[in-house]
Every structure is written in C-alpha cells, then in structure tokens.
Design an enzyme around this catalytic site. Sequence first.
Site, PDB file in Angstrom:
ATOM      1  N   MET A   1      47.680 -27.799  57.807  1.00 41.12           N
ATOM      2  CA  MET A   1      48.137 -26.937  58.836  1.00 41.12           C
ATOM      3  C   MET A   1      48.155 -27.503  60.088  1.00 41.12           C
ATOM      4  O   MET A   1      47.628 -28.642  60.381  1.00 41.12           O
ATOM      5  CB  MET A   1      47.217 -25.873  58.843  1.00 41.12           C
ATOM      6  CG  MET A   1      47.138 -24.744  57.583  1.00 41.12           C
ATOM      7  SD  MET A   1      48.896 -24.094  57.275  1.00 41.12           S
ATOM      8  CE  MET A   1      48.457 -23.091  55.811  1.00 41.12           C
ATOM      9  N   CYS A   2      48.916 -27.142  61.094  1.00 43.31           N
ATOM     10  CA  CYS A   2      49.270 -27.634  62.344  1.00 43.31           C
ATOM     11  C   CYS A   2      48.306 -27.288  63.370  1.00 43.31           C
ATOM     12  O   CYS A   2      47.468 -26.070  63.225  1.00 43.31           O
ATOM     13  CB  CYS A   2      50.606 -27.405  62.812  1.00 43.31           C
ATOM     14  SG  CYS A   2      51.873 -27.793  61.655  1.00 43.31           S
TER      15      CYS A   2
END
Length: 266
Positions: A1-2
Amino acid sequence: MCRWAAYLGEAVFLEDIVTAPCHSLIVQSHCAQEAKSPTNGDGFGLAWYGDRPEPGLYRDILPAWSDPNLKSLCRQIKSGLFLAHVRAATGGATSRMNCHPFVSGRWSFMHNGQIGGFEKIRRVLENSLSDAVFDQREGTTDSELFFLLMLDEGLSADPIGAVSRATSRVIEASRRAGVEPSLKLTAAFSDGEALHAVRFATDGHAPTLYTGAFTSRAGRCLVSEPFDRDGGDWQAIPPSSFVTMARDGTSIQPFAPAVAQLAMAV
C-alpha cells in the site's frame, strides 16, 4: 500500500510536509508505520495548485528518498493546496505514467488501496468509459482507472456522488465476473478549490486516514499517517467516510457505494 499527504490552507513550502517533519512523507517512503509494507519505493509524485486553474505535476519512478530533485522542488515551491504521494505498487509496472497523482484538467487524484481481482474486470471497466474519458487513460493501474470512472460519473458536479457511483461500478463488475468484490479505497482529490477524501473498503478494513491542523500555519492536512507524532492534533477518519475540506471548514459524512444505498432503500 502507498502513503500520501494533502494540504489546504495558507501557502506553505511543500518541504514543510513532504521532507522536513520527523515522520515526513520521505521518511514514510522507507519507514511507514501504519502500512502492510514499510517501504514505498516504486515512485512518487506531487500535484500543486498555484496561479493557474490546472495543477502543476511532477512524478518519477525513483524512490522518493533518493531523488535530490524532489527535495529541491519541495524547498522552492510554495502552495496553499497540494497532494503528495509515495507508491508501493500493487499492480502495474513501475513507470512514470503509473505514479500518482493523476491529473485531468483542474482535477488531481491519488489513492492508497487496490481493486481486488482487477485483471478479471479491468477490460469491462475500461470498456464502460465514455470515449472522451477513455482517451485520457495513460497508465495501467487500477487507481488511474478508478479516477477515470469518477470523472465519467460526473465528478465536477457531484464529488461524493461520483465516487459512490464509481465504487458501485467496480462492485457490480466484480459480481458479474463471479469475483467477490474487494475494494480498498483511501483516496484524496481536488479541483483546486476544495480538498476531498474518501475512506472505504468492502471488507470494512480500509487503509488509514487522518486529518490534522498544520501547527504553525492556518491550514489542515489529510494524511495516510501523521507526519509529526509529537504534539500534532490528529484525528482518525472513521471507515466509510467522505471528507470535504474547504477554506471555511471541514465536513465528514458517511459514505457508501450506490449499490449499497439502493439495497438499503429496497
């Protein structure tokens, strides 16, 4: 995930959020504390608003911590509204076109999350776009495609409705393909005036989202995780929420995809 951060308020240097704090976005790119992966090294991007209606955009595929151009730009650019993102790829090649934020006209968009089973429904979703919106497709990510779905659903006139209907399109496409809907959506987007964000997941476990005051200036932030844990006024945004941040205040309201709203009405 970012990991990502967005700001609205009195003009500040981008470095005040992106590079300078003790847990800045640069630090989060290699040492995130509230993500499945601590490393977000698959590129980065900035979108900032100035004197023109459309945002400036800078993206590259280098890890954010190793690009001296990023630090130099953040030290010199001052803006009252900007979005910044460091990427941990869940699909799509590491290319500039796949780095966030994505821009269309005056709109900018960035995302932390993913569309589960994307390869099984990608073609259906792309084919559902109007020609004018489809022609804007540059990369291969599910995030960019979701942004285009929002534009196709009337983002300019109805931000929360557009996100709700785009979410519905993803869920319905998954069901038609025989895939259990799996969407994680923590995103921020702006038209240069207001800053919006949504936190939603079909399984109830949406990626984190916080809002907080910029301690030394008249402004507020939306972030994946706090960039200053010592004395910051951070409020966790509940799952299934839609945030609208304007110059005169912030509102948080419940969010649900249109299919869910329809099911409850029936």
